[in-house]
Design a protein around this motif. Structure first.
Motif, short mmCIF file in Angstrom:
data_model
loop_
_atom_site.label_atom_id
_atom_site.label_comp_id
_atom_site.label_asym_id
_atom_site.label_seq_id
_atom_site.Cartn_x
_atom_site.Cartn_y
_atom_site.Cartn_z
N GLU A 165 -4.16 -2.45 -22.62
CA GLU A 165 -5.43 -3.12 -22.34
C GLU A 165 -5.24 -4.62 -22.23
O GLU A 165 -5.78 -5.26 -21.31
CB GLU A 165 -6.43 -2.80 -23.44
N ARG A 166 -4.45 -5.21 -23.14
CA ARG A 166 -4.19 -6.65 -23.09
C ARG A 166 -3.44 -7.02 -21.82
O ARG A 166 -3.71 -8.07 -21.21
CB ARG A 166 -3.41 -7.09 -24.33
N ARG A 167 -2.49 -6.18 -21.43
CA ARG A 167 -1.74 -6.45 -20.20
C ARG A 167 -2.66 -6.47 -18.98
O ARG A 167 -2.59 -7.37 -18.14
CB ARG A 167 -0.65 -5.40 -20.01
N GLN A 168 -3.55 -5.49 -18.92
CA GLN A 168 -4.49 -5.44 -17.79
C GLN A 168 -5.45 -6.61 -17.83
O GLN A 168 -5.80 -7.19 -16.79
CB GLN A 168 -5.24 -4.11 -17.81
N ALA B 23 -7.45 -11.69 -15.80
CA ALA B 23 -7.82 -13.08 -16.00
C ALA B 23 -7.04 -14.00 -15.06
O ALA B 23 -7.59 -14.98 -14.54
CB ALA B 23 -7.58 -13.49 -17.45
N ALA B 24 -5.75 -13.68 -14.84
CA ALA B 24 -4.94 -14.51 -13.95
C ALA B 24 -5.41 -14.39 -12.50
O ALA B 24 -5.31 -15.36 -11.73
CB ALA B 24 -3.47 -14.11 -14.07
N GLY C 275 6.89 -17.28 -17.15
CA GLY C 275 5.88 -17.37 -16.11
C GLY C 275 4.51 -16.92 -16.57
O GLY C 275 4.37 -16.14 -17.49
N CYS C 276 3.49 -17.43 -15.94
CA CYS C 276 2.10 -17.04 -16.17
C CYS C 276 1.65 -17.27 -17.61
O CYS C 276 0.87 -16.51 -18.16
CB CYS C 276 1.89 -15.56 -15.81
N CYS C 277 2.17 -18.29 -18.22
CA CYS C 277 1.78 -18.55 -19.61
C CYS C 277 1.27 -19.98 -19.79
O CYS C 277 1.30 -20.50 -20.88
CB CYS C 277 2.98 -18.30 -20.55
#
Length: 431
Positions: free
Chosen positions: A175-178, A183-184, A426-428
């Motif tokens: 769920e957090r990954r999705q 959000a990204a 990345g993406c952080c």
């Protein structure tokens, strides 16, 4: 307060895209649980029949670390003999019990004299012998198994909840990954209109991901409708009223109102209050002086058609609102500073999956990954990381984070952190 809002006519409404609304609905049981146990609870353990001898595990579970002063020495000795095969010396029985617990009376030849049961006898070799035909054998086994029962139940439930925890963590991790991906991918924009939300004559539209600003003035503001359709989330001051002023349906987008979450702050017992304005909140949060244009000067720019100055002012306003919005997401709050005041006002601006400061610091410390921190005032627009400090996260305390830059350790107030990114990951980025 979210998820309830009040419009310009004083009418109340419900912000359907509010994160706080989801929390309330789950607390009221109006949303399905995020996780349902895939396994039924374990059944109650079944005790063995009285005819079955005690096992070494049953005796260990029943006696290990437990006070045996409530259990007669006769039954203690009988339980040990039941496990050892029926015969053992005084010293062997006492040593067996000593390995299990120190909260007991010793088994000696003297204590045998006070036994008034045929359950255990002393043979001609001065050894203790279990009488398996004695009527007290079954009650002894039941008494020992009763002591062990609570531990067996605890073990079964512990194993069950460990399985449930693993399954739950797998579901929540997905769920957090999705949510992070969602959000990204969310297309966000900051909207700044002047002179007011009801009759916008000039508009600045800041694209958050592209870090670009589009300014529309006069007749060109009619193009704003098409431009807004390219976004999923709109943030701004009085954003709902602004969209009504633009003849748009506010419920088409996810909305974030950047107005102060509180209008007043009581300062003392005498009743003196502080009016919390957007300008005060932006300055206290980001350190940007004169964050929003003077309404009189903006009106002059509009009246005189000074497009250059008006554009520059609108873009500056949009950048200040963007800095406030970024801080609010990173901290789940904005900073109110005035005189002796320095406190965080909670805001509901982040969407599920947005990076939070504490989570990023914790992840960096656990993974031994360096981070870039922008501390103090808001990052610059042209190069947000020009003032960043590259540090290692040493420890995270209640109000400060301890970092190391080279050989020097520093304490940094959480509230001073404006932006963070993990180096090489990345993406952080956040802020």
């Amino acid at each position: 307060m979210e998820p309830v809002y009040r419009d310009a006519q004083g009418r109340f409404g419900l912000n359907l895209s509010s994160t706080a609304l989801e929390h309330i609905l789950r607390a009221l049981g109006l949303r399905a649980p995020r996780f349902a146990p895939p396994l039924p609870p374990p059944p109650e353990p079944v005790e063995a029949a009285d005819e079955i001898p005690l096992s070494a595990d049953e005796l260990d579970v029943a006696f290990r670390g437990r006070s045996l002063f409530g259990l007669s020495s006769l039954r203690q000795a009988a339980a040990v003999l039941d496990v050892l095969g029926g015969h053992a010396g005084f010293a062997d029985v006492d040593a067996f019990l000593a390995r299990l617990t120190r909260y007991r009376a010793p088994i000696t030849a003297t204590s045998v004299r006070y036994w008034r049961s045929a359950l255990v006898a002393v043979d001609e070799d001065a050894r203790l012998t279990l009488n398996r035909a004695a009527p007290d054998l079954g009650p002894m086994r039941r008494a020992v198994r009763k002591l062990a029962r609570s531990t067996y139940v605890q073990r079964a439930h512990g194993a069950y909840w460990a399985q449930i925890g693993e399954a739950r963590e797998a579901v929540l991790a997905e769920e957090r990954r999705q949510q992070t991906q969602g959000a990204a991918a969310l297309r966000r924009a900051i909207l700044r209109v002047v002179p007011g939300p009801e009759h916008p004559q000039a508009i600045a539209l800041l694209d958050v991901s592209a870090r670009s600003i589009r300014t529309l003035i006069g007749d060109s503001t009619a193009a704003i409708q098409e431009a807004l359709f390219g976004f999923d989330l709109l943030a701004g001051l009085q954003i709902r009223e602004t969209l009504h002023g633009l003849c748009s349906d506010p419920d088409r987008w996810r909305l974030v109102d950047l107005n102060p979450p509180r209008k007043k702050r009581r300062l003392n017992r005498a009743g003196r209050t502080l009016t919390i304005t957007p300008e005060l909140l932006i300055w206290g949060t980001t350190g940007i002086s004169r964050p929003l244009g003077d309404p009189e000067k903006v009106a002059q720019y509009l009246a005189s058609g000074d497009v250059r100055r008006l554009t520059r002012r609108l873009e500056s306003d949009a950048k200040a609102l963007h800095a406030l919005y970024s801080y609010g997401i990173l901290h789940n709050g904005v900073r109110l500073r005035w005189g002796f005041l320095d406190e965080i006002l909670g805001v509901d601006w982040a969407v599920p999956g947005d990076a939070h400061l504490y989570d990023m610091l914790k992840k960096a410390r656990q993974a031994s990954v360096r981070v870039d921190l922008v501390v103090g005032s808001a990052p610059g627009w042209a190069d947000p990381w020009s003032r960043a400090r590259r540090v290692d996260v040493v420890d995270i305390e209640l109000w400060v984070v301890i970092v190391r830059q080279g050989t020097e350790k520093m304490l940094i107030d959480y509230r001073e952190i404006q932006a963070i990114r993990m180096v090489g990951v990345g993406c952080c980025d956040a802020g």
